[in-house]
Every structure is written in structure tokens, then in C-alpha cells.
Design a protein around this motif. Structure first.
Motif, PDB file in Angstrom:
ATOM      1  N   LYS A 199       1.004  -1.129   0.000  1.00 55.64           N
ATOM      2  CA  LYS A 199      -0.100  -0.009   0.138  1.00 55.64           C
ATOM      3  C   LYS A 199       0.816   1.235  -0.070  1.00 55.64           C
ATOM      4  O   LYS A 199       0.731   2.228  -0.863  1.00 55.64           O
ATOM      5  N   ALA A 222       2.283   1.736  -3.290  1.00 56.32           N
ATOM      6  CA  ALA A 222       1.136   1.995  -4.348  1.00 56.32           C
ATOM      7  C   ALA A 222       1.033   3.596  -4.286  1.00 56.32           C
ATOM      8  O   ALA A 222       0.765   4.307  -5.244  1.00 56.32           O
ATOM      9  N   ASP A 223       0.906   4.025  -2.930  1.00 64.76           N
ATOM     10  CA  ASP A 223       0.700   5.490  -2.848  1.00 64.76           C
ATOM     11  C   ASP A 223       1.604   6.318  -3.232  1.00 64.76           C
ATOM     12  O   ASP A 223       1.351   7.699  -3.492  1.00 64.76           O
ATOM     13  N   ALA A 226       2.084   5.150  -7.778  1.00 63.08           N
ATOM     14  CA  ALA A 226       0.637   5.181  -8.658  1.00 63.08           C
ATOM     15  C   ALA A 226      -0.142   6.485  -8.509  1.00 63.08           C
ATOM     16  O   ALA A 226      -0.188   7.081  -7.545  1.00 63.08           O
ATOM     17  N   ASP A 227      -0.534   6.715  -9.574  1.00 58.87           N
ATOM     18  CA  ASP A 227      -1.585   7.908  -9.604  1.00 58.87           C
ATOM     19  C   ASP A 227      -2.946   7.779  -8.891  1.00 58.87           C
ATOM     20  O   ASP A 227      -3.460   6.547  -8.829  1.00 58.87           O
ATOM     21  N   GLU A 228      -3.555   8.798  -8.343  1.00 54.66           N
ATOM     22  CA  GLU A 228      -4.601   8.843  -7.989  1.00 54.66           C
ATOM     23  C   GLU A 228      -5.935   8.204  -8.714  1.00 54.66           C
ATOM     24  O   GLU A 228      -5.877   8.566  -9.782  1.00 54.66           O
ATOM     25  N   ASN A 252      -5.922   5.049  -9.855  1.00 52.80           N
ATOM     26  CA  ASN A 252      -5.364   3.920 -10.501  1.00 52.80           C
ATOM     27  C   ASN A 252      -5.760   2.952  -9.760  1.00 52.80           C
ATOM     28  O   ASN A 252      -5.891   2.628  -8.669  1.00 52.80           O
ATOM     29  N   ARG A 285      -3.795   0.818  -7.567  1.00 54.85           N
ATOM     30  CA  ARG A 285      -3.379   1.547  -6.142  1.00 54.85           C
ATOM     31  C   ARG A 285      -4.764   1.492  -5.191  1.00 54.85           C
ATOM     32  O   ARG A 285      -4.605   1.337  -4.059  1.00 54.85           O
ATOM     33  N   GLY A 330      -4.541  -0.197  -1.981  1.00 59.81           N
ATOM     34  CA  GLY A 330      -4.717   0.555  -0.710  1.00 59.81           C
ATOM     35  C   GLY A 330      -5.596   0.032   0.229  1.00 59.81           C
ATOM     36  O   GLY A 330      -5.595  -0.125   1.518  1.00 59.81           O
TER      37      GLY A 330
END
Length: 451
Positions: A251, A254-255, A258-260, A262, A265, A269
Motif C-alpha cells: 500500500k 502504491a501510494d 501510482a496515480d490517484e 489507478n 492503487r 490501498g
């Protein structure tokens, strides 16, 4: 429900904090009062001296208690279930036997440090200590290697994980109180813990074994787990132990990358949310550890249930620490300290470590030191980045381990199991704890240069 500093007399706030913490220390160390009661009484005293009305004081404590129990209590309970399954299934034995079986005499202290760290990762310190002691004593006797040479590395692994790496109660409370990112804190914690364990464990043990040379007591000879009983394999056990760590670190990564929005993500998350990660780990461990030990469904259920009663006291202490923290915040004491630190030029990380050290020395409790220091320093978080907030958690965690001595239950557990005198225990266990604390602080400060 924060009460602005100007609402209460600023001249009463600092004495309120000093007297409240002094009372907490006195109640726990001198009168041996349970930390839950000590934290509860001290929070009311702080509020009274600061001039906060008693109804507001009770409301503040209740809010902090409830928020902490909700945010941390579930995680502690799930972690305890995994720890109990690991012990009762023989999974812990599988880890220990495999690592030791593949180690030479020279590498055995390093292997014991790995064993201590692995056992310490999912377990509370006291549980891990009781579990690892028979291993230390038996390996020492059967290998003919110094008890201190093997015991110090194992205890260093156990202790460093306890103070620096979630999901242990202390780091979890600090993460919750300071609103730190759990995945980043976990990653930084492991990064700092590895070299810290190496220095305070196998490297220090070379010298400690010269200062103190005692034979291993034969407390557990003949009490090994029945080899005829099935148990999960090393690979399965290791994967189960590391599963929640991998999910939470996934997580965090990914934060960062990765883009918001995604979908990857979003999935990572969810899976890496602490409650979900530990819940998945519990369910998986019931299958992998319970199934690997050929435990029936009823036996697995009994084991999971048996993991909860021993942590009831820890949950109350941790939650009361949250209530104490909220009282400090609502009186405005935290804001006063934050303003003082901002104008002092003192490193926030060094201050956090010093506060935790002082409370640790006085109370003997790493958890009390962590929750109290977190409450005092919570207002400073608004000036810090996400990475610096995680380092603040680790600075507090490192300070909470400083110089275990006669007011610490762990001191007496180690002394009793190893058959040491008080002086011998101070020269080995206590110095080891101090090394973990100091090395941890140095690494936190170095990491802060690049965060």
C-alpha cells in the motif's frame, strides 16, 4: 473539542504537564499502580491543574480512550491471534529449527538474531520473550556456545522489533497519535531495525560474553515439542508471518508510485489497510498454520480465542494512554510545548527521543513512554512531512527502549531465565537495550537527512 491555549492560563499549563507526568511516574514506579489507573488519574490531575472543567476533562479522556481503542485495539487483537497460532501450531519451532539447522557455530549468533526478529515481528514482547527463552537455553546447551553470545542477539532482535516496527502496541499507538502513515513507518522501522539489531546483537554480544560467562540453566531440557506432532513448514510459516507486512508495504509503495484513481492503487490501498491486512493474515494463518499442524476447526478456534485474554491489560493501558494524550491536547499544553520547540532550535526528533527516554527510565515501561511522549509531541506533526512524521514515531520508539533496569518487568524476566545477578544483567541486557536506543536514534537522524 480542543480548548485554546489562551482560554486557560498559560502559567498553569506547564506546571500541569510537569506535575501530571511526575504523578504518573510516581504512581507506576513508586506505588506500583497499574499503568491504566496511573494514566487515568494523571490525566484528571493535568486537567484540574490546567483549569479545565471536570466534565470537559472526563469528556476529553473518554474521547481519547475511545479513539485509540477503535484505531489500535482491533490491530492488537488480530496480532495476538496470529502470535498464538504461531506458537501453538509449532510454526515458531519450524522457523527456529530451520534457521539454526543451517547455521555454523560462527554464524549461530546471527541466526539467533534472525530468530528473535522473526518471532518478534508478529508477537508482543512479553509473549515473544517467553517463547524464545527455551530456544536460547536449549541451543546454548546443545551447541556448547556461550549463553550470552547467543542470548543477546536473540533478545536484540525481539526488542528492536517491539520498539520500532508496527504492529506492536507502542509503535501502533504512536502512529495513531501522530497520524503517521503506517506503511511508511513500517518500512522505515524495518530499515532502521536491521542494522540496529546487528550492532546491539551479534557484534555487542562478542564483548558482553567476555564480561559475563555463565552456563545455560537446564530449565527446559526435555521439554521440547513432540517431534511426532505435525507442524507447518518453514516456508509456509515465514510467508504467513510476513504477509501483513508485505500487504502494508505494498500500500505504501502504491501510494508513492501510482496515480490517484489507478485501480491497482485502489486494490493495494484496500488490502494494505492495517485492519484488512491483519484480518487477512489471521484467516490465512488459520488455514496455513492450523492446517499445517493438523489442528481441527475447534482447536484452531480455541487457539485464536486464547490469544485474546493476555492482551486485555495491554489494550486498557494503550487506550488510557490515548485518553492522557487527548487531555494534553485539549488543555493546550501540547500547543505550548510545540511553540517552545519551534523557538528553541532543538531537533524535533532529538526532543522526541529525550522525552521518551526520561519517561522510560522513570516508569520502566516502553509502552507508557511511547504513548505519553506521543501525546506531548502530537501538536508538532502539523509542521512535518509524511516521512518526517514516521521518523518521529521511530525516534519515540527508540527512546522508549533506553536502559531497561530494575523497574522493568523485562529486566527481571531476562535475569531469572538466564540465572544472572543484577550486576550481570545490567552489563548485558541493560547495555544492549541502551545500544538499540542510541543506534536507533542515530539512524533516524541520518535517514532524516535524505527524507
Amino acid at each position: 473539542m480542543t480548548i485554546a491555549t489562551e482560554t486557560l492560563s498559560a502559567g498553569r499549563l506547564l506546571p500541569a504537564a510537569v506535575l501530571g507526568i511526575a504523578l504518573l511516574v510516581l504512581l507506576i514506579s513508586r506505588f506500583k499502580l497499574n499503568p491504566f489507573l496511573g494514566l487515568t488519574l494523571s490525566s484528571l490531575v493535568v486537567a484540574a491543574i490546567a483549569g479545565l472543567p471536570m466534565d470537559a476533562a472526563v469528556a476529553s479522556f473518554a474521547k481519547g480512550f475511545g479513539d485509540t481503542a477503535a484505531g489500535v485495539g482491533t490491530l492488537i487483537a488480530l496480532g495476538a491471534m496470529i502470535g498464538k497460532l504461531l506458537a501453538d501450531s509449532g510454526g515458531a519451532d519450524a522457523l527456529v529449527d530451520t534457521i539454526i539447522g543451517r547455521s555454523s557455530t560462527r554464524s549461530l549468533p546471527w541466526a539467533m538474531a534472525v530468530v528473535g526478529a522473526l518471532i518478534g515481528l508478529p508477537m508482543f514482547f512479553e509473549i515473544g520473550l517467553v517463547l524464545i527463552m527455551p530456544v536460547i537455553l536449549l541451543v546454548s546447551r546443545r551447541s556448547g556456545t556461550s549463553l550470552i553470545r547467543l542470548g543477546i542477539p536473540a533478545l536484540a532482535g525481539l526488542s528492536a522489533m517491539h520498539g520500532l516496527v508496527p504492529p506492536h502496541p507502542g509503535p501502533l499507538v504512536a502512529v495513531n497519535a501522530l497520524d503517521a502513515d503506517l506503511g511508511i513507518t513500517l518500512g522505515f522501522g524495518v530499515l532502521i531495525a536491521v542494522p540496529t539489531i546487528a550492532i546491539a546483537g551479534p557484534l555487542f554480544a562478542r564483548y558482553a560474553a567476555r564480561w559475563v560467562d555463565v552456563p545455560a540453566p537446564d530449565l527446559f531440557e526435555g521439554s521440547d515439542r513432540d517431534p511426532a506432532k505435525p507442524r507447518p513448514s518453514f516456508g509456509v510459516t515465514l510467508a504467513t508471518v510476513l504477509l501483513p507486512v508485505v500487504l502494508m508495504m505494498g500500500k505504501a509503495l502504491a501510494d508513492i508510485v501510482a496515480d490517484e484513481g489507478n485501480p491497482v492503487r485502489a486494490v493495494l490501498g484496500f488490502l494494505g489497510t492495517p485492519v484488512i491486512a491483519l484480518l487477512i493474515a489471521v484467516i490465512v494463518s488459520m488455514v496455513t498454520l492450523g492446517g499445517g499442524a493438523r489442528m481441527s476447526g475447534r482447536e484452531v478456534a480455541r487457539t485464536v480465542e486464547a490469544g485474546l485474554p493476555p492482551i486485555a491489560g495491554i489494550l486498557l493501558i494503550v487506550s488510557a494512554g490515548g485518553g492522557f494524550k487527548q487531555t494534553l491536547i485539549d488543555t493546550g499544553i501540547g500547543e505550548l510545548i510545540a511553540d517552545w520547540v519551534a523557538g528553541s532550535g532543538l531537533s524535533v526528533l532529538l526532543l522526541a527521543w529525550l522525552v521518551a527516554v526520561l519517561i522510560r527510565l522513570a516508569t520502566g515501561s516502553a509502552t507508557v513512554a511511547t504513548v505519553t511522549a506521543s501525546g506531548i509531541l502530537a501538536p508538532l506533526v502539523t509542521t512535518l512531512s509524511t516521512g518526517e512524521t514516521s521518523l518521529l514515531v521511530l525516534a519515540i520508539g527508540a527512546g522508549s527502549l533506553f536502559f531497561s533496569h530494575v523497574n522493568d518487568a523485562g529486566f527481571w524476566l531476562v535475569k531469572g531465565y538466564f540465572g544472572l545477578t543484577v550486576g550481570q544483567n545490567l552489563k548485558t541486557w541493560s547495555i544492549m537495550e541502551t545500544l538499540i536506543s542510541v543506534v536507533g536514534l542515530v539512524l533516524v537522524l541520518l535517514l532524516d537527512l535524505v527524507v
